[in-house]
Design a protein around this motif. Structure first.
Motif, PDB file in Angstrom:
ATOM      1  N   THR A  14       0.837  -1.093   0.266  1.00 46.13           N
ATOM      2  CA  THR A  14      -0.296   0.125   0.000  1.00 46.13           C
ATOM      3  C   THR A  14       0.822   1.072   0.025  1.00 46.13           C
ATOM      4  O   THR A  14       1.504   1.036   0.856  1.00 46.13           O
ATOM      5  N   ASN A  17       0.166   7.214  -0.897  1.00 44.66           N
ATOM      6  CA  ASN A  17      -1.328   7.781  -1.116  1.00 44.66           C
ATOM      7  C   ASN A  17      -2.694   7.088  -1.306  1.00 44.66           C
ATOM      8  O   ASN A  17      -3.750   7.565  -2.008  1.00 44.66           O
ATOM      9  N   GLY A  18      -2.453   6.204  -1.003  1.00 45.76           N
ATOM     10  CA  GLY A  18      -3.546   4.409  -0.895  1.00 45.76           C
ATOM     11  C   GLY A  18      -3.689   4.183  -2.612  1.00 45.76           C
ATOM     12  O   GLY A  18      -4.198   3.495  -1.681  1.00 45.76           O
TER      13      GLY A  18
END
Length: 70
Positions: A14, A17-18
């Motif tokens: 991950t 920034n997601g």
């Protein structure tokens, strides 16, 4: 550098920034900023795989018997 999962299961990284990067059985190019994270989740780089895998020619070479086998 290209990475793949050591055991062919999909590994997830991950990003801050997601976004999610998935690395499976196939070699995948990932940014250098993710190399450490890839190693941490159980991936192997192509460079490491080459250094620990004997070349095809060496694997097929005739092996001399040890003195105990003679």
């Amino acid at each position: 550098m290209r990475f793949r999962s050591r055991d062919n299961t999909v590994r997830r990284i991950t990003l801050p920034n997601g976004q999610i990067v998935r690395i499976g059985a196939e070699w995948r190019e990932i940014p250098s900023s993710l190399h450490d994270a890839a190693f941490e989740v159980g991936c192997i780089s192509e460079e490491v795989a080459r250094s620990v895998t004997p070349p095809q020619d060496d694997a097929k070479a005739e092996r001399k018997p040890s003195p105990a086998q003679k």
